[in-house]
Design an enzyme around this catalytic site. Structure first.
Site, PDB file in Angstrom:
ATOM      1  N   GLU A 107       0.712  -8.357   0.365  1.00 57.06           N
ATOM      2  CA  GLU A 107       2.118  -8.259  -0.014  1.00 57.06           C
ATOM      3  C   GLU A 107       2.664  -9.681  -0.050  1.00 57.06           C
ATOM      4  O   GLU A 107       3.076 -10.236   0.963  1.00 57.06           O
ATOM      5  CB  GLU A 107       2.865  -7.367   0.968  1.00 57.06           C
ATOM      6  N   GLU A 126      11.522  -4.534   2.199  1.00 56.52           N
ATOM      7  CA  GLU A 126      10.545  -4.246   1.141  1.00 56.52           C
ATOM      8  C   GLU A 126      11.150  -4.756  -0.162  1.00 56.52           C
ATOM      9  O   GLU A 126      12.193  -4.267  -0.600  1.00 56.52           O
ATOM     10  CB  GLU A 126      10.266  -2.744   1.060  1.00 56.52           C
TER      11      GLU A 126
END
Length: 529
Positions: A136, A357
């Site tokens: 990520e 996120e």
């Protein structure tokens, strides 16, 4: 310290005997002791070691070149941070955390502050952590870009950025998992799981000591503390990884007030608790500071270009759009996470942390990074300013003027006639200074320290104007008399006397327990990390 680490690693190995439980507590106690060693800063970073190239590697930008939006490999990451420091030397410092990754990659941090390298009275500490899951990667590049942006704006005389850096000590850790980043990059950056874990196949966001279990048990029994719970750790779910240990030490060394860790795979601001009380895979798990955490999550989501929009496309297989609920979610209401970094920060220290996120795509192509920066820039800056909401102050001895560290700051919400305790205290740090994040309203704030008369003050919080420092609420506590009944007339009802606080000095408790159980650990553990 090396002896401590060898014995600790041995005790926490998969073949460890029951001593592992005790050694887990030893780790917790030793780490807690580091919080009382003062504000010694982590060591400055050594020269970056060579690293393998990423898919868009190249030689990196030469010092002084404009920042380039692309994927920077582990060597180039260090070069970017050092170039920012070269251009803004008076307000930055680059350092490495106490341990490197499993494969030996340093975990580099860049600090922005009016006086880098040491904690300053009344100046709150803030941190962003990126790339905790190695695949990520957007947070990693955003933090490199943020460091470059802050330096550029300071050099150009941006008054708002100058005030932010003058009033705040900011720590940016672009990559907590450089080994995972390399694995994800070597796999082309397209696999949904490759690189998520560290080089020992451990999910770092499940690797922190589980303090939720402890606070839930304390709540159910209606006894025990509701904050700074490391000394109650009696077991670990798995061996603590070097990357996790390094971040825990940072949390214990620096009195952070607010932080966020940056992830990818969805578009939502996630707030505590991450772990469900019942053990259910999904349920709303409310923290005592639910109102404040919801505000903090909205502070990011509302400033993001699309996060809070109800009509945007959703992420993932189900395509759910968190914009329909304002771009925020309670962690456990989404899915329950045990051993996460977010809840650990809140329950082990004064730090309020949320999880961001930031993209549906875990490893977006380089061509999208500039647009993602534009989507996130205002939110990244605005969230840092939230470290100044609520109140701040200092607690001192009314007779000597000496600071009183480890004073519990307890808050009751009395807004609009309500009267409810916020059952999560923060504590004053080495210089007696404290910060308490709060949303607008009316509160009664009480300072409690053993051996002193408690003092309560009523305060109205507005958090206005925006991007202003928090108002000060100082306490000067008077020592208790040796005989609390001396001088009272005979008609005084002793049941009406104020209750004497029972909390003891944190470091003293830790040192005493550690000395009794494992004296061989004490000389090296107390000296800091």
């Amino acid at each position: 310290m090396q002896l401590f680490e060898r014995r600790l690693d041995s005790a926490l190995s998969p073949r460890a005997r029951p001593l592992a439980c005790q050694m887990a507590l030893a780790l917790a106690l030793a780490l807690a002791l580091a919080a009382g060693t003062g504000s010694a800063a982590p060591a400055a970073a050594p020269a970056p070691a060579p690293a393998r190239k990423g898919p868009e590697g190249g030689g990196g930008a030469a010092p002084g070149d404009a920042f380039e939006w692309r994927h920077h490999d582990n060597r180039e990451l260090a070069e970017v941070l050092r170039d920012v420091h070269r251009r803004c030397p008076n307000v930055t410092r680059v350092y490495a955390l106490s341990e490197a990754s499993v494969l030996g990659e340093p975990l580099y941090v860049i600090e922005f502050a009016a006086r880098p390298g040491a904690h300053q009275l009344y100046v709150p500490e803030f941190k962003y952590v990126g790339n905790m899951h190695g695949n990520e990667v957007l947070g990693r590049e955003l933090l490199l870009g943020l460091a470059n942006y802050l330096c550029d704006r300071l050099r150009e005389g941006d008054r708002d950025i100058e005030r932010l850096v003058h009033l705040t000590r900011i720590h940016l850790l672009p990559s907590m998992n450089p080994d995972g980043w390399q694995a994800a990059t070597d796999a082309g950056g397209r696999d949904y799981l490759t690189g998520r874990y560290n080089n020992r196949s451990v999910d770092l966001n499940r690797n922190f000591p589980d303090l939720d279990r402890i606070v839930f048990s304390n709540e159910e029994a209606q006894l025990g503390p509701n904050d700074h719970l490391l000394d109650q750790v009696d077991r670990l779910n798995e061996p603590i990884q070097p990357e996790t240990r390094a971040v825990i030490r940072l949390i214990m060394q620096v009195p952070f007030v607010l932080s966020a860790n940056l992830h990818g795979g969805d578009l939502v601001a996630n707030y505590p608790y991450d772990y469900s009380r019942s053990g259910a895979p999904q349920e709303y798990s409310r923290s005592p500071d639910d109102l404040t955490f919801r505000h903090l999550a909205h502070a990011y989501a509302d400033k993001h270009a699309t996060m809070a929009k109800a009509n945007r496309r959703g992420c993932g297989r189900d395509g759910y759009n968190f914009g329909k609920q304002g771009g925020i979610t309670n962690g456990a209401a989404w899915y329950s996470v045990q051993g996460g970094m977010q809840d650990f920060n809140y329950l082990s220290s004064n730090d309020f942390e949320i999880t961001l996120e930031l993209s549906c795509d875990k490893y977006p192509p380089a061509s999208q990074l500039k647009q993602e920066w534009e989507n996130n820039k205002d939110a990244l800056l605005h969230f840092m300013w939230q470290v100044h909401i609520g109140i701040k102050g200092r607690v001192t001895d009314a007779e000597t003027g000496q600071p009183l560290p480890n004073t519990a700051i307890h808050v009751r919400n009395v807004t609009a006639g309500r009267d409810s305790a916020i059952n999560h205290d923060v504590r004053s740090v080495h210089g007696g200074d404290y910060w308490r994040l709060l949303t607008p309203g009316e509160y009664v704030v009480t300072a409690l320290h053993e051996g002193y008369e408690p003092e309560s003050r009523r305060v109205i919080i507005t958090n206005e104007p925006e991007h202003a420092e928090a108002p000060r609420l100082d306490f000067r506590l008077r020592p208790l008399r040796s005989d609390p009944f001396k001088g009272l007339d005979g008609d005084t009802d002793i049941n009406e006397l104020p209750e004497v606080p029972t909390n003891r000095e944190y470091a003293e408790v830790m040192q005493g327990r550690l000395k009794r159980r494992w004296p061989f650990l004490l000389p090296r553990a107390i000296g800091g990390f």
